[in-house]
Write an enzyme that holds these catalytic residues in place. Structure first.
Site, short mmCIF file in Angstrom:
data_model
loop_
_atom_site.label_atom_id
_atom_site.label_comp_id
_atom_site.label_asym_id
_atom_site.label_seq_id
_atom_site.Cartn_x
_atom_site.Cartn_y
_atom_site.Cartn_z
N SER A 133 42.68 40.76 51.00
CA SER A 133 43.43 40.77 49.74
C SER A 133 42.63 40.29 48.55
O SER A 133 42.99 40.56 47.41
CB SER A 133 44.70 39.92 49.88
OG SER A 133 44.38 38.55 49.98
N SER A 167 47.20 43.81 48.49
CA SER A 167 47.48 42.38 48.40
C SER A 167 48.99 42.15 48.28
O SER A 167 49.64 42.71 47.41
CB SER A 167 46.77 41.78 47.18
OG SER A 167 47.15 40.42 46.99
#
Length: 305
Positions: free
Chosen positions: A110, A269
């Site tokens: 992420s 993310s």
């Protein structure tokens, strides 16, 4: 708190070990050792008296047994010896992790390209204030998180998990994310294109840009063809009414005492877009250094912002 969360909370384990070994160390230092000394003195006095009587009777004796007897009587029990040896080491590690620096491992992509999977990073625990271990309660104010900081925090949906993202919004900020571009308090951020980024784990490419976030220039990655936000992934969270969503993005006003977090790998993310704001009491510290990556030694010693 479940057994899994307890086992996953290394700080709690260290605290318990520090307390237990510390109690044993102090108990031995101020009580058990004195008992052993008193018993040794009594036994040595008896030993000396017996030897003196034998010497008076003309019997020649070896005195080497006295030292061995004393050493044996003063010897710590094994469980006390190990506890006493481990206590200062465990206490030092607990202090360093709780108040100075704590290591973390990056488990996901992420924060690519800033942080890679497998990076072992250091987090400054005192930048944002001194907090009590375990309780994570701030007792001394130092600095506030700033836009652009890479911050570790307790995941609001599960406090046993540590997350790492970038601070995009501070209290009072109006954050707009449309067509994969950020606008903060009405001012659009600048983006400079970079060569595409190759993810060596998945062997696919992402577009790269340098994002200027409050004069903190860092690299972000986006995937063409991905929407700015997946609306079906947005959860319920405190102060959700401060946000409005549409297929092209969202607008949120950050409440007092909270922060808005986003990953640098914008299309891969799970961050404040989906689970909401991060309260100040969830803050762990500011990440700043990759100190090890066993799969990529070139990453060692990388400072990031």
């Amino acid at each position: 708190m479940t057994l899994q969360s307890i086992l996953g909370n290394f700080a709690l384990i260290l605290f318990v070990l520090t307390v237990v070994t510390g109690i044993i160390w102090f108990f031995d230092r101020f009580y058990l050792s004195r008992q052993r000394r008193a018993k040794a003195d009594a036994a040595l006095a008896e030993f000396d008296a017996r030897n003196a009587k034998l010497s008076a009777d003309g019997i020649k004796l070896e005195n080497s047994g006295r030292a061995a007897l004393e050493a044996n009587l003063l010897r710590q029990p094994t469980w006390v010896e190990y506890s006493g040896s481990f206590f200062p080491v465990i206490a030092m590690v607990f202090f360093l992790r709780s108040f100075l620096y704590e290591p973390f491992k990056i488990p996901s992509s992420s924060m690519v390209p800033t942080l890679l999977v497998g990076d072992l990073i250091l987090v400054n625990k005192f930048t944002y204030g001194i907090r009590l271990p375990i309780l994570n309660k701030k007792v001394i104010e130092v600095n506030k998180p700033q836009r652009g900081d890479v911050m570790v925090f307790k995941y609001p949906k599960d406090m046993s998990l540590d997350y790492i993202k970038r601070v995009v919004g501070v209290p009072g900020d109006k954050i707009t994310y449309q067509n994969k571009r950020l606008t903060i308090n009405g001012q659009a951020l600048s983006y400079t294109p970079l060569p595409d980024y190759l993810n060596e784990d998945t062997l696919d490419y992402s577009q790269q840009f340098t994002e200027n976030l409050s004069n903190v220039q860092h690299t972000i990655a986006v995937r063409s063809g991905r929407p700015p936000i997946s609306l079906e992934g947005v959860m319920d969270f405190p102060n959700k009414d401060a946000c409005s969503y549409n297929p092209e993005g969202f607008t949120c006003t950050v409440p007092a005492g909270n922060y808005f977090m986003m990953g640098d790998n914008r299309d891969n993310s799970e961050d404040s877009r989906y689970w909401g704001f991060v309260p100040d009491e969830n803050i762990v510290g500011k990440a700043f250094l990759v100190w090890m990556n066993l799969g990529n030694f070139k990453r060692i010693g990388t400072f990031f912002k």
